[in-house]
Design a protein around this motif. Structure first.
Motif, PDB file in Angstrom:
ATOM      1  N   LEU A 110      10.845   3.089  15.271  1.00 25.07           N
ATOM      2  CA  LEU A 110       9.951   4.282  14.273  1.00 25.07           C
ATOM      3  C   LEU A 110      10.535   4.947  13.206  1.00 25.07           C
ATOM      4  N   GLN A 111      12.441   4.042  12.583  1.00 27.09           N
ATOM      5  CA  GLN A 111      13.145   5.217  11.919  1.00 27.09           C
ATOM      6  C   GLN A 111      13.256   3.924  10.471  1.00 27.09           C
ATOM      7  N   ALA A 112      13.371   4.816   9.268  1.00 29.19           N
ATOM      8  CA  ALA A 112      13.187   4.096   8.298  1.00 29.19           C
ATOM      9  C   ALA A 112      14.843   4.262   7.026  1.00 29.19           C
ATOM     10  N   ALA A 113      15.701   5.286   8.151  1.00 25.02           N
ATOM     11  CA  ALA A 113      16.277   5.751   7.107  1.00 25.02           C
ATOM     12  C   ALA A 113      17.060   6.328   8.292  1.00 25.02           C
ATOM     13  N   ASP A 114      18.148   6.949   7.575  1.00 25.66           N
ATOM     14  CA  ASP A 114      19.437   7.204   8.098  1.00 25.66           C
ATOM     15  C   ASP A 114      18.720   8.447   8.945  1.00 25.66           C
ATOM     16  N   ASN A 115      18.346   8.992   9.853  1.00 21.47           N
ATOM     17  CA  ASN A 115      17.901  10.050  11.077  1.00 21.47           C
ATOM     18  C   ASN A 115      16.795  10.153  10.318  1.00 21.47           C
ATOM     19  N   ILE A 116      15.554   9.654   9.668  1.00 22.27           N
ATOM     20  CA  ILE A 116      14.281   9.574   9.284  1.00 22.27           C
ATOM     21  C   ILE A 116      13.379   9.012   9.954  1.00 22.27           C
ATOM     22  N   TYR A 117      12.321   9.437  10.405  1.00 18.77           N
ATOM     23  CA  TYR A 117      11.498   8.521  11.069  1.00 18.77           C
ATOM     24  C   TYR A 117      10.144   9.098  10.954  1.00 18.77           C
ATOM     25  N   ILE A 118       9.168   8.042  11.098  1.00 22.49           N
ATOM     26  CA  ILE A 118       7.949   7.521  10.290  1.00 22.49           C
ATOM     27  C   ILE A 118       6.636   7.504  11.543  1.00 22.49           C
ATOM     28  N   ALA A 119       5.985   8.492  10.918  1.00 20.83           N
ATOM     29  CA  ALA A 119       5.034   7.780  12.413  1.00 20.83           C
ATOM     30  C   ALA A 119       3.174   7.966  11.749  1.00 20.83           C
ATOM     31  N   GLY A 120       2.465   8.059  12.412  1.00 18.00           N
ATOM     32  CA  GLY A 120       0.924   7.646  12.322  1.00 18.00           C
ATOM     33  C   GLY A 120       0.609   7.220  10.846  1.00 18.00           C
ATOM     34  N   ASP A 121      -0.689   7.602  10.304  1.00 17.23           N
ATOM     35  CA  ASP A 121      -1.024   6.089   9.191  1.00 17.23           C
ATOM     36  C   ASP A 121      -0.520   5.740   8.392  1.00 17.23           C
ATOM     37  N   ILE A 122       1.219   6.651   8.137  1.00 20.22           N
ATOM     38  CA  ILE A 122       1.721   6.255   7.514  1.00 20.22           C
ATOM     39  C   ILE A 122       3.035   4.944   7.491  1.00 20.22           C
ATOM     40  N   ALA A 123       3.537   4.019   8.819  1.00 20.50           N
ATOM     41  CA  ALA A 123       3.942   4.004   8.925  1.00 20.50           C
ATOM     42  C   ALA A 123       3.346   2.354   9.381  1.00 20.50           C
ATOM     43  N   ARG A 124       4.204   1.308   8.981  1.00 19.74           N
ATOM     44  CA  ARG A 124       4.177   0.452   9.201  1.00 19.74           C
ATOM     45  C   ARG A 124       5.114  -0.494   9.100  1.00 19.74           C
ATOM     46  N   PHE A 125       4.905  -0.451  10.882  1.00 20.15           N
ATOM     47  CA  PHE A 125       5.402  -0.321  12.098  1.00 20.15           C
ATOM     48  C   PHE A 125       6.156  -2.430  13.235  1.00 20.15           C
ATOM     49  N   PRO A 126       7.002  -2.880  13.472  1.00 16.05           N
ATOM     50  CA  PRO A 126       6.844  -3.542  14.131  1.00 16.05           C
ATOM     51  C   PRO A 126       5.809  -4.221  15.032  1.00 16.05           C
ATOM     52  N   TYR A 127       4.831  -4.536  15.384  1.00 19.16           N
ATOM     53  CA  TYR A 127       3.392  -4.917  16.334  1.00 19.16           C
ATOM     54  C   TYR A 127       3.950  -5.797  17.653  1.00 19.16           C
ATOM     55  N   ALA A 128       4.203  -5.227  18.199  1.00 20.84           N
ATOM     56  CA  ALA A 128       5.092  -5.278  19.707  1.00 20.84           C
ATOM     57  C   ALA A 128       4.598  -6.999  20.628  1.00 20.84           C
ATOM     58  N   PRO A 129       3.168  -7.437  20.187  1.00 21.60           N
ATOM     59  CA  PRO A 129       2.255  -8.768  20.249  1.00 21.60           C
ATOM     60  C   PRO A 129       3.425  -9.888  19.816  1.00 21.60           C
ATOM     61  N   THR A 130       3.135  -9.594  18.359  1.00 27.27           N
ATOM     62  CA  THR A 130       2.907 -10.215  17.304  1.00 27.27           C
ATOM     63  C   THR A 130       4.574 -10.168  16.459  1.00 27.27           C
ATOM     64  N   GLY A 131       5.223  -9.276  16.584  1.00 27.30           N
ATOM     65  CA  GLY A 131       6.519  -8.992  16.080  1.00 27.30           C
ATOM     66  C   GLY A 131       6.596  -8.451  14.889  1.00 27.30           C
ATOM     67  N   GLU A 132       4.676  -8.629  14.185  1.00 19.97           N
ATOM     68  CA  GLU A 132       4.788  -8.575  12.167  1.00 19.97           C
ATOM     69  C   GLU A 132       4.534  -6.798  12.249  1.00 19.97           C
ATOM     70  N   ASP A 158       1.014  -0.982  -0.442  1.00 15.84           N
ATOM     71  CA  ASP A 158       0.131   0.210  -0.060  1.00 15.84           C
ATOM     72  C   ASP A 158       0.448   1.206  -0.393  1.00 15.84           C
ATOM     73  N   ASN A 159       2.675   1.099  -0.358  1.00 15.59           N
ATOM     74  CA  ASN A 159       3.152   2.222   0.213  1.00 15.59           C
ATOM     75  C   ASN A 159       3.295   2.788   1.477  1.00 15.59           C
ATOM     76  N   SER A 160       3.060   2.085   1.773  1.00 13.98           N
ATOM     77  CA  SER A 160       3.281   2.785   3.537  1.00 13.98           C
ATOM     78  C   SER A 160       4.653   2.361   3.424  1.00 13.98           C
ATOM     79  N   VAL A 161       5.316   3.182   4.877  1.00 11.39           N
ATOM     80  CA  VAL A 161       7.011   3.129   4.931  1.00 11.39           C
ATOM     81  C   VAL A 161       6.702   1.384   6.095  1.00 11.39           C
ATOM     82  N   ASN A 162       8.016   1.022   6.001  1.00  9.46           N
ATOM     83  CA  ASN A 162       9.170   0.358   6.814  1.00  9.46           C
ATOM     84  C   ASN A 162       9.427   0.471   7.872  1.00  9.46           C
TER      85      ASN A 162
END
Length: 534
Positions: A387-409, A378-382
């Motif tokens: 919450l870091q995507a690249a050197d000194n770039i962080y992503i937050a909110g609706d566009i972030a695809r992050f490791p969900y702590a309970p599952t790691g997915e 969906d063109n979200s950002v891994n």
């Protein structure tokens, strides 16, 4: 400031782990007793004014019953959003068996957190935040609260200061309360704390390798750290006639303003999609005495999020308030002379429509990013756990695809409060801390008389355990996979949901088998395990 010492209670009035609201002249304060003493704060949540007495006290942590803002009872410090301000706290002393609280002449309902200001001699770095929604505004404030003295720049495409987007489809659309009612902070606030806010800024390119941002006029801006929190863009319906007037998406206050203007002369409305935005909009329009019809391809509203039984409950609630449904079909085209008049469905039915709201989801606004990994789905950002995507770039909110702590997915979640939590963690990581994101998702929805609370996250499940009475809209629903409770939704169980959220946070939820055996007293369970904040 003048203070007065007032007796407010007897020490025997409060047990350990208990809190109570106490009236003092024309005000209220919250008293609480924890292991090492008595404490007093303002009595109402600084978000929407919920009585904190109706929430829970977990160790030293107070959880609001409505939207799960959290505060430290000893200092009033804000620990979790959606509240922005801390609670005023007041000294308490014990004289014999009397509790004496030192109170100012005027008891304030909230106090702003301590914040740093811009000092280029102390810190020459520039931190840029793209997006002024829940994540972006939360990050900007957190940077200053954490002592960042460099330059903070927040850029937004919109023409308003950061605002409460959750209210746009609910009370704002229903009551036309004006944009000022939505704004989270004043311009004076941002000026006072040297947070630069620029509206109508359209970014065409972010180059991670060069650490530069390019705007539509080809000017550029360099950054030392960047937070991208641009959120989602509403999906449009790609059918003939979709360009007719009075067909709207609903994301921003200006969208709601256009809908409100059209509603002034409207008798009928069609809502396309049975998402939360769509259903909240349907509720708001129906309360404006407009004949509303919801069109969606599913069987019942919210089936993919809440399951069929709860979805059917919401459908009945809406139908009892005059909303009609056309499920299992889609809009084929719109017809009208300049503006929409009819919605033609795939099943051949024609619906009169003076206005249409399209609520079929959003897509991440990430097309300008270069040098970061976009998700193929969906063109979200891994991002990583920080919450870091690249050197000194962080992503937050609706566009972030992050490791969900309970599952790691890798998971993308579109919740207002979660975006605020993202912003708080990302801000500290921009400053060099290494905080893993592990917060519990929580969202809410208000439609007619029902107030839904949802804690955790479940994209699929093996079973839903429902306890309570769906007909009376009084229930707790547990979403289960592999005997693990992934999420809990409920109505008229605010205190229980608050306790469940704390149990989830501390990884102390029981198994689904235990829940199936009978109703659990969730507050007692939390208290009996002495789950203190950590």
């Amino acid at each position: 400031m003048n203070y007065r010492n007032i007796r407010v209670a007897n020490i025997k009035d409060l047990k350990k782990g208990e809190m109570r609201q106490v009236s003092v002249e024309d005000s209220e304060i919250l008293l609480a007793r924890v292991e090492d003493g008595f404490f007093a704060t303002a009595a109402h949540c600084t978000h929407y004014g919920a009585p904190l007495e109706k929430g829970i006290l977990n160790g030293e942590r107070v959880v609001c019953p409505w939207h799960n803002a959290c505060f430290g009872i000893k200092t009033g410090k804000l620990e979790e959003p959606p509240a922005l301000d801390a609670l005023p706290h007041f000294p308490v002393k014990v004289e014999g068996e009397d509790l004496i609280v030192q109170l100012p002449e005027e008891i304030s309902s909230q106090c702003k957190p301590e914040m740093a200001k811009y000092n280029p001699q102390a810190d020459s770095r520039t931190f840029i935040i793209l997006g002024a929604g829940a994540a972006g505004s939360s990050a900007a404030e957190t940077l200053r609260q954490a002592g960042f003295q460099g330059r903070v720049v927040m850029l937004t495409r919109e023409d308003v200061l950061p605002y409460d987007r959750t209210a746009v489809s609910k009370k704002y659309l229903q009551n036309d309360s004006g944009k000022d009612s939505l704004v989270l902070r004043s311009l004076e606030f941002y000026n006072e704390w040297d947070i630069e806010v620029y509206s109508h800024k359209f970014v065409t390119k972010v180059e991670a390798a060069k650490k530069t941002i390019t705007f539509e006029d080809n000017t550029t801006l360099e950054y030392d750290a960047l937070l991208v929190a641009t959120g989602g863009k509403p999906r449009n319906l790609q059918v003939p006639g979709a360009d007719l007037d009075n067909i709207f998406t609903l994301r921003q206050p200006e969208d709601a303003d256009k809908i409100i203007a059209a509603a002034e002369n409207a008798k009928t409305a069609v809502v396309v999609g049975s998402s939360f935005i769509g259903m909240e909009a349907a509720s708001s329009l129906a309360q404006r005495d407009i004949e509303v019809t919801v069109v969606a391809p599913g069987t019942v509203p919210f089936e993919k999020i809440l399951g069929g039984d709860i979805g059917a409950t919401f459908r009945k609630l809406h139908e009892s308030n005059g909303v009609s449904f056309r499920m299992g079909t889609k809009v084929k085209q719109f017809e009208g002379n300049g503006k929409v008049e009819v919605a033609l469905l795939e099943n051949g039915e024609r619906l009169n429509a003076d206005l249409v709201i399209v609520g079929i989801g959003v897509e991440p606004a990430t097309e300008f990013l270069q040098g970061v990994e976009l998700n193929e789905k969906d063109n979200s950002v891994n991002v990583d756990e920080y919450l870091q995507a690249a050197d000194n770039i962080y992503i937050a909110g609706d566009i972030a695809r992050f490791p969900y702590a309970p599952t790691g997915e890798l998971t993308r979640i579109e919740h207002w409060r979660l975006a605020q939590q993202h912003g708080r963690v990302a801000a500290r990581n921009m400053m060099g801390e290494k905080i893993k994101f592990a917060s519990v998702p929580f969202f809410w929805s208000g439609q007619f008389d029902i107030k839904l609370r949802y804690a955790g996250h479940a994209e699929d499940w093996d079973d839903i355990i429902i306890q309570g009475n769906l007909e009376k809209q009084e229930f707790l629903a547990y979403f289960v996979k592999n005997n693990q409770i992934l999420a809990v939704a409920g109505s008229q169980h605010d205190k229980e949901i608050a306790a469940i959220t704390e149990l989830m946070r501390l990884q102390q939820m029981p198994s689904a088998d235990e829940v199936r055996k009978g109703n659990i007293d969730w507050v007692e369970r939390m208290n009996s395990r002495q789950l203190v904040s950590r």
